[in-house]
Design an enzyme around this catalytic site. Structure first.
Site, short mmCIF file in Angstrom:
data_model
loop_
_atom_site.label_atom_id
_atom_site.label_comp_id
_atom_site.label_asym_id
_atom_site.label_seq_id
_atom_site.Cartn_x
_atom_site.Cartn_y
_atom_site.Cartn_z
CG ASP A 67 -0.28 -0.50 2.49
OD1 ASP A 67 0.96 -0.44 2.58
OD2 ASP A 67 -1.00 -0.94 3.40
CG ASN A 136 -8.72 -2.40 12.42
OD1 ASN A 136 -7.78 -3.01 11.90
ND2 ASN A 136 -9.22 -1.31 11.91
CG HIS A 138 -5.72 -2.86 9.18
ND1 HIS A 138 -5.80 -1.55 9.57
CD2 HIS A 138 -4.44 -3.22 9.36
CE1 HIS A 138 -4.62 -1.14 9.96
NE2 HIS A 138 -3.78 -2.13 9.85
CD GLU A 143 -8.72 0.31 8.19
OE1 GLU A 143 -8.78 -0.57 9.08
OE2 GLU A 143 -7.91 1.24 8.25
P1 PGA Z 1 2.44 -2.47 12.73
O1 PGA Z 1 1.21 -2.39 11.73
O2 PGA Z 1 3.40 -3.44 12.14
O3 PGA Z 1 3.00 -1.07 12.74
O4 PGA Z 1 1.90 -2.90 14.04
C1 PGA Z 1 0.62 -3.53 11.23
C2 PGA Z 1 -0.59 -3.13 10.44
O5 PGA Z 1 -1.30 -2.21 10.88
O6 PGA Z 1 -0.82 -3.72 9.38
#
Ligand code: PGA
Length: 245
Positions: A67, A136, A138, A143
């Site tokens: 992304d 959450n 995702h 999302e």
């Molecule tokens: P993080 O993010 O590795 O910074 O915990 C993971 C994500 O939100 O996909």
């Protein structure tokens, strides 16, 4: 889904880096799907260390990131492009033309999504996709509520994701409102998936993933339908969760 338990973040990073290094050695022309965020940083650090010490080469590797923020160009310090440059690309011998991220400042971001999919397809698809897990549920910027059929698309980021990512910006309102992300279907088309989960803050999400039915309210649950998923999680993320195999 296979679950590998690591003692701590350091060990998780070593295991994940070894996994990718071995994949590259087995197939120097491999196509890797890469992720940003806090979790993969240690993995990239170990891959860079290995490149320096043992000369594992990325000369023929192709990469696609999950992304990119809409509105941040590749020079912006908070763009995922810069994240990848800093943590991996500048330190290894991956040729410029073989690394891909969605272009967050494309004139037509919707067309950009279609072109990103086309480029992945032209490269023969992603062999191994690295993922982090949002609290959450995702994956990428998909999302809760995202249809499992989605391909690369433009998303409105939820407040909780913007807040989680605000730590990388000066203030919350600098965090872009939108992003381009590989869709859930794009991710599911990868031949193999490696999900990294570290720390207590992810314990609840990991428990959900390992115990609940697949449903669109929890995007990562789609992974239970993929035939080739490895979860590498540290003890803190796994605390209280029984692991089989
Ligand atoms: P993080 O993010 O590795 O910074 O915990 C993971 C994500 O939100 O996909």
């Amino acid at each position: 889904m296979r679950v590998i338990e690591a003692e701590d973040y350091q060990e998780l990073s070593n295991i994940a880096a070894d996994f990718f290094i071995n994949k590259v050695k087995e197939n120097p022309e491999i196509t890797l799907g890469l992720a940003t965020g806090g979790t993969p940083k240690g993995t990239y650090r170990k891959m860079v260390e290995d490149h320096d010490k043992h000369g594992t080469s990325y000369r023929s590797v192709t990469t696609f990131n999950l992304d990119e923020y809409v509105g941040l160009d590749s020079d912006h310090p908070n763009s995922y492009y810069q994240f990848m440059e800093t943590h991996l690309f500048n330190e290894i011998d991956l040729p410029f033309r073989q690394k891909h991220l969605p272009n967050g400042v494309a004139k037509d971001i919707y067309k950009e999504c279609i072109e990103y999919e086309r480029t992945i397809e032209q490269c023969g698809g992603i062999d191994v996709q690295l993922l982090g897990l949002g609290s959450n549920g995702h994956i990428g910027f998909n999302e809760p509520g995202t249809a499992f059929e989605t391909m690369t698309h433009v998303v409105e980021l939820t407040q909780s994701t913007r807040q989680a990512n605000a730590r990388f910006f000066n203030q919350l309102d600098e965090v872009p409102q939108r992003a381009i992300t590989m869709g859930i279907s794009t991710i599911m088309q990868s031949k193999e998936i490696v999900l990294l989960v570290s720390g207590e803050s992810k314990q609840h999400a990991l428990q959900q993933l390992l115990t609940r039915q697949s449903d669109e309210g929890f995007p990562a649950s789609v992974l239970t339908k993929h035939p080739h998923v490895t979860i590498i999680a540290d003890r803190k993320a796994l605390s209280g969760i029984p692991v089989n195999g």
